[in-house]
Enzyme design. Structure first.
Site, short mmCIF file in Angstrom:
data_model
loop_
_atom_site.label_atom_id
_atom_site.label_comp_id
_atom_site.label_asym_id
_atom_site.label_seq_id
_atom_site.Cartn_x
_atom_site.Cartn_y
_atom_site.Cartn_z
N GLU A 135 0.93 -1.18 0.03
CA GLU A 135 0.05 -0.17 -0.12
C GLU A 135 0.86 1.19 -0.05
O GLU A 135 0.46 2.05 -0.70
CB GLU A 135 -1.03 0.03 1.02
CG GLU A 135 -1.90 -1.25 1.11
CD GLU A 135 -2.68 -1.20 0.00
OE1 GLU A 135 -2.98 -0.21 -0.63
OE2 GLU A 135 -3.20 -2.43 -0.27
N HIS A 138 2.07 2.13 -3.51
CA HIS A 138 0.90 2.90 -4.12
C HIS A 138 0.88 4.36 -3.94
O HIS A 138 0.47 5.03 -4.74
CB HIS A 138 -0.54 2.39 -3.88
CG HIS A 138 -0.91 0.91 -4.41
ND1 HIS A 138 -0.64 0.64 -5.93
CD2 HIS A 138 -1.67 -0.05 -3.93
CE1 HIS A 138 -1.08 -0.47 -6.06
NE2 HIS A 138 -1.64 -1.10 -4.82
N CYS A 145 1.59 -4.90 -10.27
CA CYS A 145 2.56 -5.54 -11.23
C CYS A 145 2.15 -6.96 -11.70
O CYS A 145 1.59 -7.60 -11.13
CB CYS A 145 3.95 -5.57 -10.68
SG CYS A 145 5.40 -6.40 -11.50
N CYS A 169 10.31 -6.50 -7.75
CA CYS A 169 10.74 -6.77 -8.86
C CYS A 169 11.71 -5.61 -9.34
O CYS A 169 11.61 -4.40 -8.73
CB CYS A 169 9.93 -6.96 -9.95
SG CYS A 169 9.00 -5.77 -11.00
#
Length: 194
Positions: A135, A138, A145, A169
């Protein structure tokens, strides 16, 4: 660690296990390399209770958090032990407005069904940390993703969440780094302008 940014505020709303709050703050520092500041607990957000659903509206809580002043913090992560929803989902583990200032994590549905033990507490804290980091990303404008081995992959349930890693990633890591660099440049430019 001083990342050059104001710390991320971590605030319990109502009664939340202190160890969980500390764990989330530690994960923010350890995985995102952002300082975290544990703020004094706030009252349980009774104002967000929806009698029809017997749950708490995550959007209402986030709106209330965004209306408060936390001048010492860049972003805020609220932690609750309440059953949260947003209108399009039956329940949510957490919620944030893309690019916003406040995020919310609920530990209500993160608890393993077994009797309380150190192992189940560890699992609950790991789940809460994953939700909090997701979160928080965000808030720095990262989107979901497609890579299943990325923290920003959407988790629709506990099984997905448990399989999700605690790290981003390569692409999401770069995006977060770039977002933080741009933010720092804008803050410095704002300081210099009259």
């Amino acid at each position: 660690m001083n990342s050059g940014h104001k710390p991320i505020g971590v605030v319990p709303l109502g009664e939340v296990c202190e160890l969980t709050v500390k764990s989330i703050a530690g994960h923010i520092l350890g995985y995102l390399h952002l300082d975290a500041l544990i703020l004094p607990p706030m009252e349980r957000p009774a104002y967000a209770y929806n009698e029809r659903r017997h749950q708490y509206d995550a959007g209402v809580i986030i709106t209330a958090m965004e209306s408060l002043s936390f001048p010492q913090c860049d972003k805020i992560v609220g932690i609750v032990d309440l059953d949260l929803f947003i209108p399009i989902f039956v329940h949510v583990f957490g919620e944030a407005r893309q690019g916003g200032r406040a995020a919310l994590v609920s530990i209500y549905r993160l608890k393993p069904p077994a009797s309380p033990s150190q192992e189940s507490l560890n699992l609950q804290m790991e789940r809460a940390a994953k939700v909090a980091l997701h979160e928080l990303c965000h808030l720095y404008d990262l989107h979901h993703c497609m890579d299943r081995l990325c923290l920003m992959h959407f988790s629709g349930g506990l099984e997905d969440l448990d399989q999700s890693p605690l790290y981003l990633c390569r692409y999401c890591s770069l995006y977060l780094r770039d977002a933080l660099t741009i933010k720092k440049r804008r803050e410095k430019a704002a300081e210099k302008s009259p």
